[in-house]
Write a protein that holds these residues in place. Structure first.
Motif, PDB file in Angstrom:
ATOM      1  N   SER A 246      23.916  90.857  36.736  1.00 48.25           N
ATOM      2  CA  SER A 246      23.553  90.192  37.673  1.00 48.25           C
ATOM      3  C   SER A 246      23.146  90.836  38.907  1.00 48.25           C
ATOM      4  CB  SER A 246      24.081  88.881  37.873  1.00 48.25           C
ATOM      5  OG  SER A 246      25.484  89.308  38.676  1.00 48.25           O
ATOM      6  N   ILE A 247      21.979  90.582  39.554  1.00 48.63           N
ATOM      7  CA  ILE A 247      21.774  91.385  40.767  1.00 48.63           C
ATOM      8  C   ILE A 247      21.108  90.474  41.666  1.00 48.63           C
ATOM      9  CG2 ILE A 247      21.201  93.560  39.777  1.00 48.63           C
ATOM     10  CD1 ILE A 247      18.390  92.987  39.773  1.00 48.63           C
ATOM     11  N   ARG A 248      21.456  90.687  42.950  1.00 51.98           N
ATOM     12  CA  ARG A 248      20.989  89.920  44.287  1.00 51.98           C
ATOM     13  C   ARG A 248      19.734  90.765  44.795  1.00 51.98           C
ATOM     14  NH1 ARG A 248      25.427  87.504  47.286  1.00 51.98           N
ATOM     15  NH2 ARG A 248      25.602  89.807  47.942  1.00 51.98           N
ATOM     16  N   MET A 249      18.422  90.443  44.837  1.00 48.33           N
ATOM     17  CA  MET A 249      17.562  91.031  45.572  1.00 48.33           C
ATOM     18  C   MET A 249      17.222  90.379  46.948  1.00 48.33           C
ATOM     19  SD  MET A 249      13.939  92.645  43.993  1.00 48.33           S
ATOM     20  CE  MET A 249      13.010  93.831  45.010  1.00 48.33           C
ATOM     21  N   SER A 250      17.080  91.338  48.135  1.00 49.75           N
ATOM     22  CA  SER A 250      17.064  90.467  49.340  1.00 49.75           C
ATOM     23  C   SER A 250      16.003  91.441  50.342  1.00 49.75           C
ATOM     24  CB  SER A 250      18.198  90.207  50.138  1.00 49.75           C
ATOM     25  OG  SER A 250      18.871  91.665  50.331  1.00 49.75           O
ATOM     26  N   GLU A 251      15.296  90.876  51.408  1.00 46.53           N
ATOM     27  CA  GLU A 251      14.742  91.618  52.200  1.00 46.53           C
ATOM     28  C   GLU A 251      15.885  92.245  53.100  1.00 46.53           C
ATOM     29  OE1 GLU A 251      11.733  90.813  56.062  1.00 46.53           O
ATOM     30  OE2 GLU A 251      12.482  89.089  54.889  1.00 46.53           O
ATOM     31  N   ILE A 259      16.993  86.502  46.400  1.00 51.91           N
ATOM     32  CA  ILE A 259      16.825  85.955  45.171  1.00 51.91           C
ATOM     33  C   ILE A 259      17.815  86.548  44.004  1.00 51.91           C
ATOM     34  CG2 ILE A 259      15.436  86.016  42.948  1.00 51.91           C
ATOM     35  CD1 ILE A 259      12.658  85.710  44.694  1.00 51.91           C
ATOM     36  N   LEU A 260      18.364  85.705  43.274  1.00 51.98           N
ATOM     37  CA  LEU A 260      19.366  86.036  42.238  1.00 51.98           C
ATOM     38  C   LEU A 260      18.647  86.127  40.963  1.00 51.98           C
ATOM     39  CD1 LEU A 260      22.361  83.744  43.171  1.00 51.98           C
ATOM     40  CD2 LEU A 260      22.025  86.154  43.882  1.00 51.98           C
ATOM     41  N   LEU A 261      18.867  87.175  40.116  1.00 51.79           N
ATOM     42  CA  LEU A 261      18.291  87.483  38.788  1.00 51.79           C
ATOM     43  C   LEU A 261      19.576  87.272  37.766  1.00 51.79           C
ATOM     44  CD1 LEU A 261      16.192  88.852  40.868  1.00 51.79           C
ATOM     45  CD2 LEU A 261      15.729  90.277  38.955  1.00 51.79           C
ATOM     46  N   GLU A 262      18.821  86.668  36.674  1.00 48.85           N
ATOM     47  CA  GLU A 262      19.417  86.779  35.211  1.00 48.85           C
ATOM     48  C   GLU A 262      18.767  87.834  34.430  1.00 48.85           C
ATOM     49  OE1 GLU A 262      19.141  82.722  34.164  1.00 48.85           O
ATOM     50  OE2 GLU A 262      20.568  81.948  35.728  1.00 48.85           O
ATOM     51  N   PRO A 263      19.361  88.245  33.228  1.00 46.83           N
ATOM     52  CA  PRO A 263      18.936  89.125  32.560  1.00 46.83           C
ATOM     53  C   PRO A 263      17.499  88.705  32.041  1.00 46.83           C
ATOM     54  CG  PRO A 263      20.989  88.823  31.934  1.00 46.83           C
ATOM     55  CD  PRO A 263      20.891  87.928  33.067  1.00 46.83           C
ATOM     56  N   ASN A 264      16.589  89.637  31.674  1.00 51.72           N
ATOM     57  CA  ASN A 264      15.054  89.557  31.398  1.00 51.72           C
ATOM     58  C   ASN A 264      14.233  88.559  32.306  1.00 51.72           C
ATOM     59  OD1 ASN A 264      16.027  90.300  28.842  1.00 51.72           O
ATOM     60  ND2 ASN A 264      16.629  88.319  28.139  1.00 51.72           N
ATOM     61  N   GLN A 265      14.773  89.138  33.780  1.00 47.57           N
ATOM     62  CA  GLN A 265      14.026  88.617  34.931  1.00 47.57           C
ATOM     63  C   GLN A 265      13.648  89.682  35.588  1.00 47.57           C
ATOM     64  OE1 GLN A 265      16.413  85.454  36.879  1.00 47.57           O
ATOM     65  NE2 GLN A 265      15.246  83.919  35.718  1.00 47.57           N
ATOM     66  N   MET A 266      12.242  89.650  36.116  1.00 50.86           N
ATOM     67  CA  MET A 266      11.972  90.606  37.228  1.00 50.86           C
ATOM     68  C   MET A 266      11.876  89.901  38.642  1.00 50.86           C
ATOM     69  SD  MET A 266       8.828  93.581  37.129  1.00 50.86           S
ATOM     70  CE  MET A 266       7.730  92.149  37.251  1.00 50.86           C
ATOM     71  N   ALA A 267      12.158  90.615  39.539  1.00 47.40           N
ATOM     72  CA  ALA A 267      12.120  90.113  40.914  1.00 47.40           C
ATOM     73  C   ALA A 267      11.054  91.105  41.563  1.00 47.40           C
ATOM     74  CB  ALA A 267      13.528  90.078  41.920  1.00 47.40           C
ATOM     75  N   THR A 268      10.031  90.651  42.393  1.00 45.71           N
ATOM     76  CA  THR A 268       9.021  91.138  43.199  1.00 45.71           C
ATOM     77  C   THR A 268       9.110  90.998  44.589  1.00 45.71           C
ATOM     78  OG1 THR A 268       7.581  91.363  41.164  1.00 45.71           O
ATOM     79  CG2 THR A 268       6.449  91.733  43.300  1.00 45.71           C
ATOM     80  N   TRP A 269       8.983  92.061  45.404  1.00 44.04           N
ATOM     81  CA  TRP A 269       9.097  91.819  46.860  1.00 44.04           C
ATOM     82  C   TRP A 269       7.918  92.351  47.046  1.00 44.04           C
ATOM     83  CZ3 TRP A 269      10.729  90.402  51.408  1.00 44.04           C
ATOM     84  CH2 TRP A 269      10.340  91.173  52.428  1.00 44.04           C
ATOM     85  N   GLN A 270       7.074  91.578  48.115  1.00 44.32           N
ATOM     86  CA  GLN A 270       5.657  91.877  48.515  1.00 44.32           C
ATOM     87  C   GLN A 270       5.737  92.376  50.142  1.00 44.32           C
ATOM     88  OE1 GLN A 270       2.893  91.698  46.977  1.00 44.32           O
ATOM     89  NE2 GLN A 270       3.376  90.361  45.150  1.00 44.32           N
ATOM     90  N   ASN A 271       5.308  93.634  50.196  1.00 48.27           N
ATOM     91  CA  ASN A 271       5.435  94.437  51.668  1.00 48.27           C
ATOM     92  C   ASN A 271       4.816  93.460  52.515  1.00 48.27           C
ATOM     93  OD1 ASN A 271       7.179  96.213  50.498  1.00 48.27           O
ATOM     94  ND2 ASN A 271       5.440  97.692  50.289  1.00 48.27           N
TER      95      ASN A 271
END
Length: 367
Positions: A246-251, A259-271
């Motif tokens: 698991s990973i946590r992606m943030s600004e 956003i918290l991710l689960e396996p087989n997910q992709m998080a996208t940050w828009q600049n």
């Protein structure tokens, strides 16, 4: 300091003790430093002259006869300047991509990782910090937090490289990527690294010390997992694809935008919009490059062109408006395919012409 040890060092054949002794001798006086630089110049010129018949003969044969001598002269000057260190490299780095993998040490020294022999990296006490191999560096140990030193590894277009950080984390770096990381992680606090480009992380588990990837305007925090991060500066997004864990992606500037991710997910940050989004994906598609493959799935040609440029160290100029609108799906083995192979394959779907001038490829409308 004997010329024999200097020669062994320049040929990547010196032992750990000899390397440390050489560094101590160089730092002892300006005279020693100048003597070493002089020896390095002579070594570089000697190496060039002995290798010309093998490595550069095809290039020379393609030149007009009256330019052969000029080519050899410029090649020799370039090689000597490359060996002189930081100043010359930094002056040229902004105008041309380096063609070698470059390790910038915490004290500003630069090392070019082109040798085939195994070498050692020592600290100021003569202790082993890392072992350097042709395609990988393996680090060891931890230090007190106030003694953490950051190195930066830069991988040029057309190459890939692997790091094993001192905590056991394995990082695979794609073409055109730079990673700033601790030479040895601290005993306390987070494990912070800074990414520009694309990398695949296999993070060693350590619940007490979160691993954080700082990528452009986004941060990816993990405790122990495998994931891919794509954060090339020319792209308006940062993508993180989770394989397991698991990973946590943030600004970066606002940790509550997360956003918290689960396996087989992709998080996208828009600049531009400062927004995060998540979707289900097939992770194999996003990590194919770690297996020496290029994988496309309904991918616009504009993106494919950028990937080809980084992978094969070429420049693509597309003047075909129809091709620019096309999307493609498929998988290509890098080791078995040339740029020409890929372009010929794409031509079957959308006809176009192309010409190659050295490393510049121009795509035009079919005649």
């Amino acid at each position: 300091m004997t010329s024999e040890i200097i020669s062994k060092y320049l040929s990547n054949e010196a032992s750990e003790q000899e390397v440390q002794a050489l560094f101590d001798w160089i730092e002892a006086s300006d005279e020693n430093k100048n003597q070493f630089i002089k020896a390095k110049k002579i070594w570089a010129l000697t190496t060039l002259s002995s290798d010309l018949s093998i490595e550069t003969a095809p290039v020379i044969q393609m030149q007009p006869k009256n330019k052969i001598r000029q080519y050899v002269q410029y090649a020799a000057i370039f090689l000597v300047f490359l060996g002189l260190g930081t100043t010359i490299f930094l002056l040229n780095k902004t105008t041309e991509n380096p063609k070698e993998i470059v390790l910038e040490l915490g004290d500003g020294r630069l090392e070019y990782l082109s040798g085939k022999a195994q070498t050692a990296l020592l600290n100021d006490k003569g202790e082993l910090i890392a072992k350097k191999f042709p395609n990988e560096i393996v680090y060891f140990g931890k230090v007190a937090d106030q003694k953490v030193i950051y190195n930066t590894l830069s991988v040029p277009y057309g190459k890939r490289f692997k790091l094993k950080l001192s905590d056991g984390t394995i990082v695979s770096l794609n073409s055109g990527t730079s990673l700033r990381y601790p030479e040895q992680f601290g005993l306390n606090g987070n494990r912070d690294v800074y990414l520009t480009g694309e990398a695949f992380f296999e993070v060693a588990k350590d619940k007490m010390h979160p691993f954080i990837v700082h990528a452009n305007q986004a941060d990816i925090e993990v405790l122990g997992t495998t994931f891919n991060v794509s954060a090339y500066p020319e792209n308006p997004t940062v993508n993180s694809t989770l394989i397991e864990g698991s990973i946590r992606m943030s600004e970066a500037a606002n940790s509550t935008n997360v956003i918290l991710l689960e396996p087989n997910q992709m998080a996208t940050w828009q600049n531009n919009s400062k927004k995060l989004a998540v979707k289900e994906v097939d992770p194999a598609f996003y990590v194919a490059w770690t297996k020496g493959e290029l994988a496309f799935k309904d991918t616009p040609f504009s993106i494919i062109a950028k990937i080809i440029q980084r992978t094969y160290d070429v420049e693509i100029i597309n003047e075909n408006s129809d091709l620019a609108k096309q999307n493609f799906t498929g998988t290509i083995k890098i080791s078995e395919s040339s740029v020409e192979n890929i372009l010929d394959l794409l031509k079957r779907d959308t006809p176009f012409n192309y010409s190659i001038d050295q490393k510049t490829i121009t795509i035009t409308n079919p005649r």
